[in-house]
Design an enzyme around this catalytic site. Structure first.
Site, short mmCIF file in Angstrom:
data_model
loop_
_atom_site.label_atom_id
_atom_site.label_comp_id
_atom_site.label_asym_id
_atom_site.label_seq_id
_atom_site.Cartn_x
_atom_site.Cartn_y
_atom_site.Cartn_z
N GLU A 1 28.65 39.61 43.47
CA GLU A 1 28.87 40.75 42.57
C GLU A 1 29.55 40.22 41.31
O GLU A 1 30.74 40.36 41.11
CB GLU A 1 29.74 41.81 43.25
CG GLU A 1 29.84 43.11 42.47
CD GLU A 1 31.22 43.38 41.88
OE1 GLU A 1 31.41 44.46 41.29
OE2 GLU A 1 32.11 42.51 41.99
N ASP B 1 33.22 40.23 45.99
CA ASP B 1 33.72 40.95 44.83
C ASP B 1 34.17 39.95 43.75
O ASP B 1 35.01 39.08 44.01
CB ASP B 1 34.90 41.83 45.26
CG ASP B 1 35.33 42.81 44.20
OD1 ASP B 1 34.56 43.73 43.91
OD2 ASP B 1 36.44 42.65 43.68
#
Length: 681
Positions: free
Chosen positions: A425, A396
């Site tokens: 990401e 993330d």
């Protein structure tokens, strides 16, 4: 008086046969070029020499055991100096590749002899020199016994004075002798480039289908009497795996499964007034129950997690876990290591912000105050999950952490676990996205969700398939738990089919967020994400309602995703990135592209070599049915411009006869996308 040069720049030796401009390199060879097992990629270089003698070039791949694998290059701009070869590595590991330039004595002799013998100038001398060269070539150590015998037959042909000179020469410039010398050339004055690093990884690093879900929603139950939820568990989530595997996915990706903090906990739809019953965001990691190396008590224990992994593997699924290096104010790290966070002037720890957004429930980590301690703890935490069967990590927001940290972490993990795959990401600036790929992330989220028009998609895919394909592998996601674009909100079923089909065929890796099958298209007001988002609450999708006999039977796209994944597995052309070709369509809303791959024979199964060609034609306008003319680049399909072919639609099982120019009919009244298998007449 001796003249002194104004400057003498330091230089590396150029080599007797100069080799320049080797590609593909990552930052000039400072970081590895990437490939996967069995993947074709093209190596190019400029190779030249003085004078008029012929020159040749080879690519040398050196495997992890130090064994060289040589491929002869061809000059692609005949008479000039650009050379290329298509190569592949047959097993994972750290390889190197180099380009070798060399003097080509056979090419020099062949050129001169052809001219002189035809003009009857020095004919006997040229044939005699040819015979001497063939004797030398037959004796080279790398020559096979059969090859040497062929060359000795050539010697006899050149010295056979009973035949005309042109016939004697033709025996060398055509046929078995010529083929032998092209296949195993004589290489003089060999000059090598630098040996550049080549990281060869397993196939899943390039090609795979991911399915994301929130484990706490799978099996969550709402009590109508008490108006409270009971969380799903890892055991109930495991019951969903059969359906995911049945749709043909390769990876099951879990959002964070760790304890969730109560401080500044977010309520439904990102509100700040959460009730004690609200679960909070799984990205607010950490509570007195533990941090990143713990499992939320509502989900179960490590025994339950091991059961989940075992069930997934039994169905052919690998498990990916979200790594979010941020902490709830309740995380043990906050108390034990406040130096791993940023302290503001008022003594408080800074929470995450992306102005105007504020994430009061999250403290981002700061790696600069105690890098040794923070690095070591994250590495320990990652190993916990590897030891419990996780083989992929979706990271993330990696662009908010130091790039050098990711480089260190990924390399350190790979020392003992080279099978681990990292997905970045990072929806951020191109330079950062590319750099994360360069330092080790095997896959990267992209801007696909926001590329909707034909020019946008074509330009972007061509960039991904050429400029960055040797270090940044794209993963296309039509939606995520954070992203629901206006195109998906208002495009209807045609948009949901279209964007899945394009994601799964334009690039080898794509992903689906749970609920895609149900076309969950309603956004939270003022945000491009789903209303009643799972990040902040439980969601029971009542999958049973969409099964045969259910109240919503026939309203799911599960069948479409299953068919898409079946097509991807059956057609090797769709499993590569660098082989895409776009074709002309008159209508600006219809896009056509193809992928072509020559599949070698399989000695294990006995399957012969064959060519796989897939054509995709998509109407990008989800609201209108359109007719248009497609003009195919026939050589890109492996066909002559005057040929036709049989087109088999792999979604609808329809068949058509296509020519170079053909009409197509696509839209919401029919299917928005043709995925076509090319069949020769």
């Amino acid at each position: 008086m001796t003249a002194t040069p104004l400057s003498t720049a330091p230089q590396s030796p150029i080599g007797r046969i100069p080799v320049l401009d080797v590609e593909p390199l990552v930052d000039g060879g400072a970081r590895p070029t990437k490939s996967v097992v069995g993947e074709d990629f093209v190596v190019t270089a400029t190779v030249l020499r003085e004078g008029h003698d012929a020159v040749g070039a080879s690519v040398v791949l050196t495997d992890p055991d130090g064994v060289d694998h040589v491929a002869t290059m061809v000059c692609t701009n005949v008479g000039l100096d650009l050379w290329e070869a298509t190569v592949r590595a047959d097993r994972p590991g750290m390889w190197t590749f180099r380009v070798e330039g060399w003097s080509d004595p056979f090419g020099t002799w062949e050129h001169d002899a052809t001219i002189k013998v035809r003009a009857d100038v020095d004919t006997d001398l040229m044939l005699a020199e040819g015979a001497l060269f063939l004797e030398r070539a037959a004796a080279t150590p790398e020559r096979s016994a059969a090859g040497a015998a062929v060359l000795r037959e050539g010697v006899a042909a050149l010295r056979d004075e009973t035949r005309p000179p042109q016939v004697r020469l033709s025996a060398i410039t055509h046929g078995p002798v010529h083929d032998e010398l092209l296949g195993t050339p004589v290489r003089d004055l060999v000059s090598a480039s630098t040996a550049y690093p080549l990281l060869v990884e397993r196939e899943l690093a390039l090609c795979g289908a991911w399915y994301e879900f929130f484990p706490r929603s799978e099996g969550a139950v709402y009590d109508e009497e008490t108006h409270t939820w009971r969380s799903g568990t890892l055991r109930t989530a495991a019951q969903r795996l059969k359906a995911v595997a049945g749709m043909g996915f390769d990876v099951i990706y879990l959002t964070p499964i760790h304890p969730i903090g109560q401080a500044a906990k977010k309520g439904p739809n990102n509100t700040l007034d959460a009730s004690p019953e609200d679960p909070g965001s799984p990205y607010a990691i950490g509570s007195p129950d533990g941090g990143h190396d713990a499992i939320h008590p509502d989900l179960g224990t490590f025994d339950d997690f091991d059961f989940f992994v075992e069930q997934a593997r039994g169905l052919g699924l690998e498990v990916a876990l979200d790594i979010a290096l941020q902490c709830s104010p309740d995380h043990p790290w906050v108390v034990e290591h406040p130096e791993w966070f940023t302290t503001r002037a008022d003594g408080t720890i800074a929470f995450a912000e992306n102005p105007p957004k504020k994430y009061q429930d999250i403290y981002p980590m700061n790696f600069d105050n105690d890098p040794a301690g923070a690095y070591a703890e994250v590495r320990r935490m990652v190993q916990v999950w590897i030891d419990h069967g996780v083989t992929l990590f979706r990271v993330d927001n990696p662009h908010t952490k130091p790039v050098e940290f990711w480089q260190w972490l990924i390399q350190d993990v790979a020392r003992n676990h080279p099978e681990i795959i990292w997905l970045s990401e990072a929806f951020t600036k191109p330079a950062m996205m590319r750099t994360l790929g360069k330092v080790g992330f095997q896959q990267s989220y992209t801007y696909y969700a926001w590329r909707n028009t034909k020019p946008e998609l074509q330009e972007y895919v061509e960039e991904l398939a050429t400029e960055t394909a040797h270090y940044m592998r794209p993963s296309f996601w039509p939606t995520t738990h954070d992203i629901l674009t206006p195109y998906m909100q208002f495009g209807g079923p045609a948009a949901w089919k279209l964007r899945a089909a394009l994601a799964g065929t334009l690039v080898p890796t794509y992903g689906i967020y749970a609920g895609y099958e149900l076309m969950e298209h309603v956004a939270r007001p003022g945000a491009e994400e789903q209303i009643d988002n799972e990040k902040y609450q439980y969601k029971n999708r009542h999958w049973e309602d969409f099964e045969p006999g259910g109240s919503r039977e026939g309203q799911s796209l599960a069948w479409y995703l299953r068919r898409l994944n079946e097509i991807r597995r059956a057609h090797p052309a769709l499993q590569w990135l660098r082989n895409v070709t776009f074709h002309h369509v008159d209508d600006e809303n219809i896009m056509a592209f193809s992928k072509r791959r020559v599949v070698p024979a399989d000695a294990g199964t006995g399957a012969p070599a064959h060519e796989d060609v897939v054509i995709v034609i998509a109407n990008l306008d989800p609201h209108s049915t359109r007719w248009s003319r497609v003009v195919f680049d026939m050589p890109a399909l492996g066909l002559h411009p005057d040929e036709g072919f049989r087109a088999h639609d792999l979604i609808t099982d329809q068949w058509w006869d296509f020519l170079r120019e053909s009409m197509v009919h696509l839209g919401p009244d029919h299917e928005p996308v043709h995925i076509i298998e090319l069949k020769r007449y």
